[in-house]
Design a protein around this motif. Structure first.
Motif, mmCIF file in Angstrom:
data_model
loop_
_atom_site.group_PDB
_atom_site.id
_atom_site.type_symbol
_atom_site.label_atom_id
_atom_site.label_comp_id
_atom_site.label_asym_id
_atom_site.label_seq_id
_atom_site.Cartn_x
_atom_site.Cartn_y
_atom_site.Cartn_z
ATOM 1 N N UNK A 64 1.055 -1.228 -0.104
ATOM 2 C CA UNK A 64 0.025 -0.010 0.032
ATOM 3 C C UNK A 64 0.997 1.363 0.045
ATOM 4 N N UNK A 65 2.012 0.993 -0.041
ATOM 5 C CA UNK A 65 3.013 2.199 -0.408
ATOM 6 C C UNK A 65 3.037 3.354 1.174
ATOM 7 N N UNK A 66 3.069 2.674 1.891
ATOM 8 C CA UNK A 66 3.308 3.183 3.473
ATOM 9 C C UNK A 66 4.396 3.290 3.835
ATOM 10 N N UNK A 67 5.003 3.935 5.027
ATOM 11 C CA UNK A 67 6.083 3.913 5.692
ATOM 12 C C UNK A 67 5.825 3.934 7.171
ATOM 13 N N UNK A 68 5.227 3.049 7.361
ATOM 14 C CA UNK A 68 4.894 2.843 8.831
ATOM 15 C C UNK A 68 6.193 2.083 9.599
ATOM 16 N N UNK A 69 6.448 2.520 11.039
ATOM 17 C CA UNK A 69 7.282 1.406 11.568
ATOM 18 C C UNK A 69 7.122 0.001 11.720
ATOM 19 N N UNK A 70 8.065 -0.798 11.427
ATOM 20 C CA UNK A 70 7.682 -2.135 11.227
ATOM 21 C C UNK A 70 7.663 -2.688 12.687
ATOM 22 N N UNK A 71 6.491 -2.456 13.355
ATOM 23 C CA UNK A 71 6.321 -2.989 14.800
ATOM 24 C C UNK A 71 4.729 -3.404 14.999
ATOM 25 N N UNK A 72 4.328 -4.080 15.826
ATOM 26 C CA UNK A 72 2.718 -4.328 15.897
ATOM 27 C C UNK A 72 2.074 -2.765 16.087
ATOM 28 N N UNK A 73 0.994 -2.856 15.537
ATOM 29 C CA UNK A 73 0.546 -1.299 15.303
ATOM 30 C C UNK A 73 -1.026 -1.596 15.599
ATOM 31 N N UNK A 74 -1.740 -0.663 16.092
ATOM 32 C CA UNK A 74 -2.927 -0.400 16.273
ATOM 33 C C UNK A 74 -3.456 0.673 15.594
ATOM 34 N N UNK A 75 -4.497 0.124 14.588
ATOM 35 C CA UNK A 75 -5.295 1.242 13.956
ATOM 36 C C UNK A 75 -6.746 1.607 14.704
ATOM 37 N N UNK A 76 -6.952 2.958 15.066
ATOM 38 C CA UNK A 76 -8.133 3.030 15.873
ATOM 39 C C UNK A 76 -9.042 4.219 15.003
ATOM 40 N N UNK A 77 -10.223 4.240 15.279
ATOM 41 C CA UNK A 77 -10.989 5.352 14.817
ATOM 42 C C UNK A 77 -11.831 5.866 15.786
ATOM 43 N N UNK A 78 -11.953 7.292 15.912
ATOM 44 C CA UNK A 78 -12.712 7.775 17.047
ATOM 45 C C UNK A 78 -13.718 8.700 16.112
ATOM 46 N N UNK A 79 -15.211 8.707 16.690
ATOM 47 C CA UNK A 79 -16.079 9.551 16.258
ATOM 48 C C UNK A 79 -16.716 10.646 17.238
ATOM 49 N N UNK A 80 -17.259 11.795 16.526
ATOM 50 C CA UNK A 80 -17.735 12.827 17.394
ATOM 51 C C UNK A 80 -17.178 14.261 16.682
ATOM 52 N N UNK A 81 -17.299 15.273 17.623
ATOM 53 C CA UNK A 81 -16.918 16.646 17.199
ATOM 54 C C UNK A 81 -15.325 16.703 17.119
ATOM 55 N N UNK A 82 -14.946 17.770 16.511
ATOM 56 C CA UNK A 82 -13.510 17.821 16.432
ATOM 57 C C UNK A 82 -12.676 17.903 17.835
ATOM 58 N N UNK A 83 -13.455 18.630 18.912
ATOM 59 C CA UNK A 83 -13.011 18.751 20.387
ATOM 60 C C UNK A 83 -13.215 17.367 20.988
ATOM 61 N N UNK A 84 -14.299 16.853 20.902
ATOM 62 C CA UNK A 84 -14.533 15.406 21.427
ATOM 63 C C UNK A 84 -13.466 14.568 20.991
#
Length: 218
Positions: free
Chosen positions: A23-43
């Motif tokens: 996918x042509x990324x440059x992430x560090x090769x280490x165990x990684x969590x992908x998270x998503x948060x919903x809400x207002x910008x401040x929240x």
């Protein structure tokens, strides 16, 4: 902590290596969590900051926060393409996709023991997971002509299920039983499988509904 997380996905360092290349990324090769948060910008900012603080306390790495839609899409698309990225790690091999699910309290230990098995058996087997519900996938890459490797992979699969059941989990998270996990189903549910078979025969006496799957009926 009452922190609302919309999505939380795991990719181990092997899968990250595959995602970076595919996918042509440059992430560090280490165990990684992908998270998503919903809400207002401040929240959402407050949610991310709270998560980052918890992660730091537990020895986690740097938290990177993507707010632009195109950046979020690129990261999630890489996660969605994990299967193809894994296949590309070793062209010419077959990929066996399997999964188990355990209580979240046992998830870290289950993944850690699984990683130890992968290393001990000298397998190439990326791990990804929907870890918000304790479900993770392992994808051993196997040379179908290498009988010794096939034996090692089967040992790995058997131990993976044994581990999940020992940790009060289940032999399958979302892939289903199909044909490959018929024996594991009996191991997990014991005589309960006889009840399932009785219901199957009552509703499908001619065994024409998905025959040969879930139950090894004569």
């Amino acid at each position: 902590m009452g922190l609302p997380i919309a999505r939380i996905e795991l990719a181990d360092e092997v899968q990250i290596r595959g995602c970076n290349a595919y996918s042509r990324l440059a992430l560090p090769e280490q165990p990684t969590l992908f998270l998503e948060f919903h809400g207002s910008a401040a929240g959402t900012r407050e949610q991310v900051e709270t998560f980052a603080a918890i992660s730091a306390e537990e020895g986690g790495g740097q938290v990177e926060w993507a707010t632009r839609p195109e950046d979020r899409t690129k990261l999630w698309q890489a996660r969605h393409d994990a299967y193809w990225a894994a296949r590309a790690l070793k062209p010419g091999t077959d990929l066996i996709a399997t999964d188990v699910c355990v209580p979240i309290s046992a998830l870290a230990a289950c993944v850690a023991e699984t990683k130890q098995d992968i290393e001990r058996l000298s397998l190439l087997a990326p791990i990804v997971g929907h870890v918000g519900d304790g479900n993770f996938h392992v994808m051993p890459l196997i040379d179908p002509a290498d009988m010794e490797e096939r034996k090692r992979v089967q040992e790995f699969l058997d131990r993976l299920v044994e581990r999940a059941l020992r940790m009060e989990g289940t032999c399958t998270g979302e892939h289903g039983v199909g044909q490959g996990k018929i024996g594991y189903l009996a191991e997990e549910h014991g005589l309960g499988v006889d009840v399932m078979i009785a219901i199957k025969k009552a509703l499908d006496p001619l065994n024409i509904l998905n025959p040969g799957k879930i139950f090894a009926l004569p």
